[in-house]
Design a protein around this motif. Sequence first.
Motif, PDB file in Angstrom:
ATOM      1  N   TYR A   1     -20.643  34.706 -40.731  1.00 14.70           N
ATOM      2  CA  TYR A   1     -20.964  35.403 -39.486  1.00 14.70           C
ATOM      3  C   TYR A   1     -20.114  36.665 -39.285  1.00 14.70           C
ATOM      4  O   TYR A   1     -19.370  36.803 -38.329  1.00 14.70           O
ATOM      5  CB  TYR A   1     -20.818  34.463 -38.289  1.00 14.70           C
ATOM      6  CG  TYR A   1     -21.811  33.331 -38.276  1.00 14.70           C
ATOM      7  CD1 TYR A   1     -22.826  33.247 -39.235  1.00 14.70           C
ATOM      8  CD2 TYR A   1     -21.760  32.341 -37.314  1.00 14.70           C
ATOM      9  CE1 TYR A   1     -23.747  32.211 -39.230  1.00 14.70           C
ATOM     10  CE2 TYR A   1     -22.687  31.294 -37.293  1.00 14.70           C
ATOM     11  CZ  TYR A   1     -23.668  31.235 -38.257  1.00 14.70           C
ATOM     12  OH  TYR A   1     -24.590  30.208 -38.244  1.00 14.70           O
ATOM     13  N   ASN A   2     -20.273  37.589 -40.227  1.00  7.34           N
ATOM     14  CA  ASN A   2     -19.525  38.841 -40.164  1.00  7.34           C
ATOM     15  C   ASN A   2     -20.396  40.075 -40.302  1.00  7.34           C
ATOM     16  O   ASN A   2     -19.870  41.181 -40.473  1.00  7.34           O
ATOM     17  CB  ASN A   2     -18.446  38.864 -41.245  1.00  7.34           C
ATOM     18  CG  ASN A   2     -17.118  38.322 -40.764  1.00  7.34           C
ATOM     19  OD1 ASN A   2     -16.422  38.965 -39.982  1.00  7.34           O
ATOM     20  ND2 ASN A   2     -16.780  37.117 -41.200  1.00  7.34           N
ATOM     21  N   LEU A   3     -21.717  39.917 -40.223  1.00 13.00           N
ATOM     22  CA  LEU A   3     -22.607  41.058 -40.437  1.00 13.00           C
ATOM     23  C   LEU A   3     -23.461  41.310 -39.197  1.00 13.00           C
ATOM     24  O   LEU A   3     -24.127  40.385 -38.699  1.00 13.00           O
ATOM     25  CB  LEU A   3     -23.550  40.781 -41.618  1.00 13.00           C
ATOM     26  CG  LEU A   3     -22.909  40.541 -42.989  1.00 13.00           C
ATOM     27  CD1 LEU A   3     -23.957  40.049 -43.970  1.00 13.00           C
ATOM     28  CD2 LEU A   3     -22.249  41.801 -43.508  1.00 13.00           C
ATOM     29  N   ASN A   4     -23.449  42.563 -38.709  1.00  8.57           N
ATOM     30  CA  ASN A   4     -24.492  42.903 -37.747  1.00  8.57           C
ATOM     31  C   ASN A   4     -25.770  43.197 -38.526  1.00  8.57           C
ATOM     32  O   ASN A   4     -25.787  43.172 -39.764  1.00  8.57           O
ATOM     33  CB  ASN A   4     -24.076  44.050 -36.819  1.00  8.57           C
ATOM     34  CG  ASN A   4     -23.928  45.390 -37.530  1.00  8.57           C
ATOM     35  OD1 ASN A   4     -24.510  45.637 -38.591  1.00  8.57           O
ATOM     36  ND2 ASN A   4     -23.148  46.285 -36.955  1.00  8.57           N
ATOM     37  N   PHE A   5     -26.854  43.501 -37.839  1.00 14.98           N
ATOM     38  CA  PHE A   5     -28.138  43.641 -38.514  1.00 14.98           C
ATOM     39  C   PHE A   5     -28.121  44.754 -39.558  1.00 14.98           C
ATOM     40  O   PHE A   5     -28.616  44.590 -40.679  1.00 14.98           O
ATOM     41  CB  PHE A   5     -29.240  43.907 -37.486  1.00 14.98           C
ATOM     42  CG  PHE A   5     -30.600  44.103 -38.094  1.00 14.98           C
ATOM     43  CD1 PHE A   5     -31.346  43.015 -38.502  1.00 14.98           C
ATOM     44  CD2 PHE A   5     -31.130  45.379 -38.260  1.00 14.98           C
ATOM     45  CE1 PHE A   5     -32.616  43.189 -39.076  1.00 14.98           C
ATOM     46  CE2 PHE A   5     -32.390  45.555 -38.822  1.00 14.98           C
ATOM     47  CZ  PHE A   5     -33.125  44.455 -39.231  1.00 14.98           C
ATOM     48  N   HIS A   6     -27.547  45.895 -39.217  1.00 17.92           N
ATOM     49  CA  HIS A   6     -27.535  47.044 -40.123  1.00 17.92           C
ATOM     50  C   HIS A   6     -26.658  46.772 -41.337  1.00 17.92           C
ATOM     51  O   HIS A   6     -27.010  47.146 -42.465  1.00 17.92           O
ATOM     52  CB  HIS A   6     -27.061  48.287 -39.374  1.00 17.92           C
ATOM     53  CG  HIS A   6     -27.779  48.495 -38.069  1.00 17.92           C
ATOM     54  ND1 HIS A   6     -29.111  48.844 -38.005  1.00 17.92           N
ATOM     55  CD2 HIS A   6     -27.350  48.358 -36.778  1.00 17.92           C
ATOM     56  CE1 HIS A   6     -29.477  48.928 -36.733  1.00 17.92           C
ATOM     57  NE2 HIS A   6     -28.432  48.641 -35.980  1.00 17.92           N
ATOM     58  N   GLU A   7     -25.528  46.095 -41.128  1.00 20.42           N
ATOM     59  CA  GLU A   7     -24.673  45.708 -42.255  1.00 20.42           C
ATOM     60  C   GLU A   7     -25.367  44.670 -43.130  1.00 20.42           C
ATOM     61  O   GLU A   7     -25.196  44.667 -44.359  1.00 20.42           O
ATOM     62  CB  GLU A   7     -23.348  45.168 -41.727  1.00 20.42           C
ATOM     63  CG  GLU A   7     -22.488  46.229 -41.055  1.00 20.42           C
ATOM     64  CD  GLU A   7     -21.349  45.647 -40.230  1.00 20.42           C
ATOM     65  OE1 GLU A   7     -20.411  46.404 -39.905  1.00 20.42           O
ATOM     66  OE2 GLU A   7     -21.400  44.433 -39.913  1.00 20.42           O
ATOM     67  N   ALA A   8     -26.158  43.812 -42.507  1.00 16.38           N
ATOM     68  CA  ALA A   8     -26.912  42.814 -43.263  1.00 16.38           C
ATOM     69  C   ALA A   8     -27.935  43.485 -44.178  1.00 16.38           C
ATOM     70  O   ALA A   8     -28.117  43.086 -45.338  1.00 16.38           O
ATOM     71  CB  ALA A   8     -27.599  41.852 -42.302  1.00 16.38           C
ATOM     72  N   GLN A   9     -28.614  44.503 -43.659  1.00 14.90           N
ATOM     73  CA  GLN A   9     -29.572  45.245 -44.486  1.00 14.90           C
ATOM     74  C   GLN A   9     -28.881  45.861 -45.692  1.00 14.90           C
ATOM     75  O   GLN A   9     -29.377  45.781 -46.823  1.00 14.90           O
ATOM     76  CB  GLN A   9     -30.246  46.337 -43.667  1.00 14.90           C
ATOM     77  CG  GLN A   9     -31.284  45.845 -42.679  1.00 14.90           C
ATOM     78  CD  GLN A   9     -31.949  46.990 -41.946  1.00 14.90           C
ATOM     79  OE1 GLN A   9     -31.278  47.863 -41.388  1.00 14.90           O
ATOM     80  NE2 GLN A   9     -33.277  46.998 -41.936  1.00 14.90           N
ATOM     81  N   ARG A  10     -27.723  46.497 -45.461  1.00 19.73           N
ATOM     82  CA  ARG A  10     -26.994  47.134 -46.569  1.00 19.73           C
ATOM     83  C   ARG A  10     -26.479  46.101 -47.561  1.00 19.73           C
ATOM     84  O   ARG A  10     -26.470  46.340 -48.778  1.00 19.73           O
ATOM     85  CB  ARG A  10     -25.837  47.978 -46.015  1.00 19.73           C
ATOM     86  CG  ARG A  10     -26.285  49.249 -45.309  1.00 19.73           C
ATOM     87  CD  ARG A  10     -25.117  50.196 -45.094  1.00 19.73           C
ATOM     88  NE  ARG A  10     -24.128  49.631 -44.196  1.00 19.73           N
ATOM     89  CZ  ARG A  10     -24.141  49.765 -42.876  1.00 19.73           C
ATOM     90  NH1 ARG A  10     -25.124  50.443 -42.300  1.00 19.73           N
ATOM     91  NH2 ARG A  10     -23.198  49.236 -42.132  1.00 19.73           N
ATOM     92  N   ALA A  11     -26.034  44.956 -47.055  1.00 20.49           N
ATOM     93  CA  ALA A  11     -25.523  43.911 -47.939  1.00 20.49           C
ATOM     94  C   ALA A  11     -26.601  43.438 -48.908  1.00 20.49           C
ATOM     95  O   ALA A  11     -26.339  43.241 -50.104  1.00 20.49           O
ATOM     96  CB  ALA A  11     -25.000  42.737 -47.114  1.00 20.49           C
ATOM     97  N   CYS A  12     -27.827  43.277 -48.413  1.00 21.71           N
ATOM     98  CA  CYS A  12     -28.920  42.870 -49.294  1.00 21.71           C
ATOM     99  C   CYS A  12     -29.226  43.967 -50.317  1.00 21.71           C
ATOM    100  O   CYS A  12     -29.394  43.676 -51.513  1.00 21.71           O
ATOM    101  CB  CYS A  12     -30.165  42.545 -48.481  1.00 21.71           C
ATOM    102  SG  CYS A  12     -30.063  41.015 -47.515  1.00 21.71           S
ATOM    103  N   LEU A  13     -29.294  45.218 -49.864  1.00 22.00           N
ATOM    104  CA  LEU A  13     -29.570  46.316 -50.792  1.00 22.00           C
ATOM    105  C   LEU A  13     -28.516  46.400 -51.883  1.00 22.00           C
ATOM    106  O   LEU A  13     -28.823  46.660 -53.052  1.00 22.00           O
ATOM    107  CB  LEU A  13     -29.652  47.642 -50.025  1.00 22.00           C
ATOM    108  CG  LEU A  13     -30.879  47.836 -49.136  1.00 22.00           C
ATOM    109  CD1 LEU A  13     -30.748  49.119 -48.321  1.00 22.00           C
ATOM    110  CD2 LEU A  13     -32.158  47.872 -49.970  1.00 22.00           C
ATOM    111  N   ASP A  14     -27.260  46.169 -51.509  1.00 17.39           N
ATOM    112  CA  ASP A  14     -26.167  46.222 -52.490  1.00 17.39           C
ATOM    113  C   ASP A  14     -26.299  45.141 -53.551  1.00 17.39           C
ATOM    114  O   ASP A  14     -25.717  45.264 -54.636  1.00 17.39           O
ATOM    115  CB  ASP A  14     -24.811  46.079 -51.789  1.00 17.39           C
ATOM    116  CG  ASP A  14     -24.422  47.315 -50.994  1.00 17.39           C
ATOM    117  OD1 ASP A  14     -25.027  48.387 -51.228  1.00 17.39           O
ATOM    118  OD2 ASP A  14     -23.525  47.213 -50.127  1.00 17.39           O
TER     119      ASP A  14
END
Length: 354
Positions: A170-183
């Motif tokens: 539980y450390n990702l906001n929505f935008h960070e979650a999107q980037r995490a998947c892309l990475d």
Amino acid sequence: MKSLLFLVLISVCWAEPHPDNSSLEHERIIHIQENGPRLLVVAEQAKIFSHRGGNVTLPCKFYHEHTSTAGSGTHRIRVKWTKLTSDYLKEVDVFVAMGHHRKSYGNYQGRVFLRESSENDASLIITDIILEDYGRYKCEVIEGLEDDTAVVALNLEGVVFPYSPRLGRYNLNFHEAQRACLDQDSVIASFDQLYDAWRSGLDWCNAGWLSDGSVQYPITKPREPCGGKNTVPGVRNYGFWDKDKSRYDVFCFTSNFNGRFYYLIHPTKLTYDEAVQACLKDGSQIAKVGQIFAAWKLLGYDRCDAGWLADGSVRYPISRPRKRCSPNEAAVRFVGFPDKKHKLYGVYCFRAYN
């Protein structure tokens, strides 16, 4: 005489009671059939399946209800394809055609064309499919004042996996979650993708973002820490949260890849930096989390050796459960995020094909 004729015409119109309100029982809805052909747009298949890197045709044809021809000949036909966002709040332009004029948009440029196998064919060809192409598409045909639409869903073969970063749960906001998947060579999963994964057995107690901005998690084995052991299995929904301030994990989706995923045979175990360099020396790059999940799920990759991945995690894929190697289930086993400078492991590499 004119008044009498008007009353006679009104009396023969089809009328029906209002279905929703008994207090309006004396009101009538008058259905008037306009003269001339009515434009109809039809998708022969509502759902199309493909995979990353493939080509696909989204079917769409148009007709006139009272004629056998494609168009009336009095107006030019305009065909417009859009993609519906996962929350259905807007549409993204994909392709527009009118006469000899053609225009594609965004990352669809150079990849989309009309099939035009006949004069009433508005089917869209998408080439070199990417993960972001998944979703629902609307085919709209316009002729003069007439228009009609049809919707086609494009599904991709792939795998959904839960993801959280080195910082922990539980450390990702929505935008960070999107980037995490892309990475990690993936995209944030849709609800439909998570639901299909749940039906295939995905069980995960941590809530994660989905592409529509909702937060959900799939449970196949109800238990006390995950909503209670007496609840029914299903995809649990936390609802919609603030995309900037709320923090959760994320569910990512990835598909097959154009390359080779492999465990690097090396004489010694490696630190993280040594692992990165070892893959580069072998003509590859250190593999991403999405790539190990795709190799495991779609190719049946199986190896009982824990290895570094690009995000600093250590994992290993088991397709054939056995003693000391995930004895109870096939899974990508997660070792954790070890100390990059001092812990020694193998490494998984990925070599892309040109």
